[in-house]
Design an enzyme around this catalytic site. Structure first.
Site, PDB file in Angstrom:
ATOM      1  N   VAL A 158       0.829  -1.206   0.000  1.00 38.28           N
ATOM      2  CA  VAL A 158       0.000   0.000   0.000  1.00 38.28           C
ATOM      3  C   VAL A 158       0.863   1.255   0.000  1.00 38.28           C
ATOM      4  O   VAL A 158       0.649   2.177  -0.793  1.00 38.28           O
ATOM      5  CB  VAL A 158      -0.962   0.005   1.204  1.00 38.28           C
ATOM      6  CG1 VAL A 158      -1.679   1.352   1.308  1.00 38.28           C
ATOM      7  CG2 VAL A 158      -1.977  -1.113   1.078  1.00 38.28           C
ATOM      8  N   ASP A 202      10.257   2.411   7.253  1.00 40.39           N
ATOM      9  CA  ASP A 202       9.745   1.067   7.514  1.00 40.39           C
ATOM     10  C   ASP A 202      10.639   0.376   8.528  1.00 40.39           C
ATOM     11  O   ASP A 202      11.854   0.629   8.571  1.00 40.39           O
ATOM     12  CB  ASP A 202       9.685   0.251   6.216  1.00 40.39           C
ATOM     13  CG  ASP A 202       8.787  -0.969   6.334  1.00 40.39           C
ATOM     14  OD1 ASP A 202       7.633  -0.890   5.870  1.00 40.39           O
ATOM     15  OD2 ASP A 202       9.232  -1.991   6.897  1.00 40.39           O
ATOM     16  N   ARG A 218      14.253  -3.263   3.008  1.00 40.05           N
ATOM     17  CA  ARG A 218      13.159  -3.253   2.039  1.00 40.05           C
ATOM     18  C   ARG A 218      12.830  -1.825   1.619  1.00 40.05           C
ATOM     19  O   ARG A 218      12.628  -1.543   0.435  1.00 40.05           O
ATOM     20  CB  ARG A 218      11.916  -3.910   2.630  1.00 40.05           C
ATOM     21  CG  ARG A 218      10.712  -3.769   1.713  1.00 40.05           C
ATOM     22  CD  ARG A 218       9.496  -4.482   2.217  1.00 40.05           C
ATOM     23  NE  ARG A 218       8.409  -4.318   1.252  1.00 40.05           N
ATOM     24  CZ  ARG A 218       7.428  -5.174   1.088  1.00 40.05           C
ATOM     25  NH1 ARG A 218       7.395  -6.280   1.799  1.00 40.05           N
ATOM     26  NH2 ARG A 218       6.484  -4.948   0.201  1.00 40.05           N
ATOM     27  N   VAL A 258      -4.038   5.552   6.605  1.00 42.65           N
ATOM     28  CA  VAL A 258      -4.614   4.571   5.685  1.00 42.65           C
ATOM     29  C   VAL A 258      -4.792   3.222   6.378  1.00 42.65           C
ATOM     30  O   VAL A 258      -5.610   2.404   5.966  1.00 42.65           O
ATOM     31  CB  VAL A 258      -3.715   4.405   4.436  1.00 42.65           C
ATOM     32  CG1 VAL A 258      -4.357   3.486   3.406  1.00 42.65           C
ATOM     33  CG2 VAL A 258      -3.408   5.761   3.800  1.00 42.65           C
ATOM     34  N   ASP A 289     -14.279   3.303  -1.200  1.00 46.33           N
ATOM     35  CA  ASP A 289     -15.605   2.703  -1.356  1.00 46.33           C
ATOM     36  C   ASP A 289     -16.489   3.571  -2.255  1.00 46.33           C
ATOM     37  O   ASP A 289     -17.239   3.059  -3.091  1.00 46.33           O
ATOM     38  CB  ASP A 289     -16.263   2.535   0.017  1.00 46.33           C
ATOM     39  CG  ASP A 289     -15.350   1.843   1.001  1.00 46.33           C
ATOM     40  OD1 ASP A 289     -15.208   0.618   0.911  1.00 46.33           O
ATOM     41  OD2 ASP A 289     -14.766   2.542   1.838  1.00 46.33           O
ATOM     42  N   ARG A 339     -15.451   3.019  -5.793  1.00 44.17           N
ATOM     43  CA  ARG A 339     -15.997   1.740  -6.277  1.00 44.17           C
ATOM     44  C   ARG A 339     -17.473   1.881  -6.627  1.00 44.17           C
ATOM     45  O   ARG A 339     -17.939   1.362  -7.650  1.00 44.17           O
ATOM     46  CB  ARG A 339     -15.814   0.662  -5.202  1.00 44.17           C
ATOM     47  CG  ARG A 339     -14.372   0.230  -5.006  1.00 44.17           C
ATOM     48  CD  ARG A 339     -14.197  -0.589  -3.737  1.00 44.17           C
ATOM     49  NE  ARG A 339     -12.847  -1.144  -3.650  1.00 44.17           N
ATOM     50  CZ  ARG A 339     -12.269  -1.521  -2.521  1.00 44.17           C
ATOM     51  NH1 ARG A 339     -12.922  -1.388  -1.371  1.00 44.17           N
ATOM     52  NH2 ARG A 339     -11.046  -2.032  -2.525  1.00 44.17           N
ATOM     53  N   ARG A 393     -19.097   4.573  -7.587  1.00 45.42           N
ATOM     54  CA  ARG A 393     -19.285   5.370  -8.801  1.00 45.42           C
ATOM     55  C   ARG A 393     -18.904   4.592 -10.054  1.00 45.42           C
ATOM     56  O   ARG A 393     -19.506   4.786 -11.113  1.00 45.42           O
ATOM     57  CB  ARG A 393     -18.490   6.672  -8.688  1.00 45.42           C
ATOM     58  CG  ARG A 393     -19.061   7.600  -7.632  1.00 45.42           C
ATOM     59  CD  ARG A 393     -18.293   8.891  -7.485  1.00 45.42           C
ATOM     60  NE  ARG A 393     -18.886   9.728  -6.444  1.00 45.42           N
ATOM     61  CZ  ARG A 393     -18.436  10.916  -6.098  1.00 45.42           C
ATOM     62  NH1 ARG A 393     -17.377  11.436  -6.718  1.00 45.42           N
ATOM     63  NH2 ARG A 393     -19.022  11.604  -5.134  1.00 45.42           N
ATOM     64  N   HIS A 453     -15.413   2.508   7.466  1.00 46.34           N
ATOM     65  CA  HIS A 453     -14.791   1.813   6.336  1.00 46.34           C
ATOM     66  C   HIS A 453     -14.732   0.345   6.732  1.00 46.34           C
ATOM     67  O   HIS A 453     -13.758  -0.148   7.283  1.00 46.34           O
ATOM     68  CB  HIS A 453     -13.390   2.355   6.066  1.00 46.34           C
ATOM     69  CG  HIS A 453     -12.649   1.594   5.003  1.00 46.34           C
ATOM     70  ND1 HIS A 453     -13.148   1.419   3.729  1.00 46.34           N
ATOM     71  CD2 HIS A 453     -11.455   0.945   5.032  1.00 46.34           C
ATOM     72  CE1 HIS A 453     -12.282   0.704   3.023  1.00 46.34           C
ATOM     73  NE2 HIS A 453     -11.258   0.393   3.796  1.00 46.34           N
ATOM     74  N   THR A 486      -5.412  -5.512  -1.398  1.00 50.67           N
ATOM     75  CA  THR A 486      -5.805  -4.366  -2.226  1.00 50.67           C
ATOM     76  C   THR A 486      -4.736  -3.295  -2.056  1.00 50.67           C
ATOM     77  O   THR A 486      -4.358  -2.972  -0.934  1.00 50.67           O
ATOM     78  CB  THR A 486      -7.169  -3.796  -1.788  1.00 50.67           C
ATOM     79  OG1 THR A 486      -7.086  -3.349  -0.431  1.00 50.67           O
ATOM     80  CG2 THR A 486      -8.258  -4.845  -1.892  1.00 50.67           C
TER      81      THR A 486
END
EC number: 1.1.1.27
Length: 310
Positions: free
Chosen positions: A11, A32, A37, A115, A145, A148, A150, A172, A230
């Site tokens: 993400v 991170d 990474r 997020v 959402d 999605r 629309r 959410h 996702t």
């Protein structure tokens, strides 16, 4: 513009890559727990930046967030075998506390965009930990959402998503819903537009609203079942949120915002300084019940954390 991103997983990197496409970012820092990474992702992104506006991208530490315009939080861990939801949530709240302390120390004037899920609950705790104005602490909420929704309506109605004004609000998560009484296309109520649509049925209505709402609610599960996570759409949505604020577009987004003491997905006007206005929708009686239920789901999680973790 300087953007710092906590979390260099799928993400976080998708957000970074989408931000490069805006050609608005001058500096980008990836932070991170797996520094190696983060360094690899930063180098890969740096090479791709040659296709866009030049951008200085590197893997940094907490102190490197200094003077960030935006701080994006995607950090958090996944559930372990045999672990309860509350145990996982408690650990992720602790992670948010550490990040919040970094923000207050090094970049207290930034706009924070969370997020990490559960986005509404964690955004609330970030706001509490930082003690920053709620206008500058937001979550992505139900923006994805809404996107999605629309897309689904666009496919059914043959209308560009940009001309469809319909929102997903609430948590959410599984209690989110669509207040269809407020949905419009070209100034027409959605139901009235259906009477003009070439796809309309004999009853003059071509949409099964419950099916569409359920498809939106289950979309993430469907994607995760097929690819494991996702990341691309939320990357695009978050980058667009940032560009909208940076350009002071004053657009309406269904971000996770402070409403009556908790954070929840609700239509809000955002600009250069963050949240400018929360738009109170005129909900039907049934929609109001759904909203209050969704609110109670978030409130319950917050209270559980407060009573059992802290």
């Amino acid at each position: 513009m300087k953007v710092s991103i906590y979390g260099a997983g799928r993400v976080g990197v998708s957000i970074a890559f989408s931000l490069l496409h805006t050609s608005l970012v001058d500096e980008m820092v990836l932070i991170d727990i797996d520094k190696k990474r983060a360094e690899g992702e930063a180098l890969d992104l740096l090479h791709s930046s040659s296709m866009f506006k030049s951008c200085n991208i590197w893997a940094g530490d907490s102190k490197d967030i200094e003077d960030s315009d935006f701080i994006v939080i995607t950090a958090g861990r996944s559930q372990r075998p045999g672990e309860t939801r509350l145990e996982l949530l408690g650990d992720n709240v602790r992670i948010m506390k550490e990040i919040s302390e970094d923000i207050v120390k090094y970049s207290p004037n930034s706009i924070i965009i969370n997020v990490t899920n559960p986005v509404d609950v964690l955004t609330y705790f970030i706001w509490q930990f930082t003690n920053l104005p709620s206008q500058r602490v937001i979550g992505t909420g139900t923006t994805l959402d809404t996107a999605r929704l629309r897309v689904l309506l666009s496919q059914q109605c043959g209308i560009s998503p940009a001309s469809i004004h319909a929102y997903v609000i609430g948590e959410h998560g599984d209690s989110e819903f669509v207040p269809f009484s407020n949905a419009t296309i070209g100034g027409l109520k959605l139901i009235d537009y259906c009477k003009l649509c070439e796809n309309n049925s004999e009853q003059g209505f071509c949409l099964n609203l419950k099916i569409i709402e359920e498809k939106v609610r289950k979309a993430a599960y469907e994607i995760i079942e097929r690819k494991g996570a996702t990341n691309l759409a939320i990357g695009a949505v978050t980058a667009r949120l940032i560009s909208s604020m940076w350009r002071n577009e004053k657009r309406v987004w269904t971000i996770s915002v402070l409403v009556d003491g908790i954070y929840i997905g609700y239509p809000s006007v955002i600009g250069k300084s963050g949240v400018e206005k929360v738009l109170r929708l005129n909900l039907s009686e049934d929609e109001e019940k759904k909203f209050q239920y969704s609110r109670s789901v978030i409130q319950k999680s917050i209270e559980e954390i407060k009573s059992k973790i802290f």
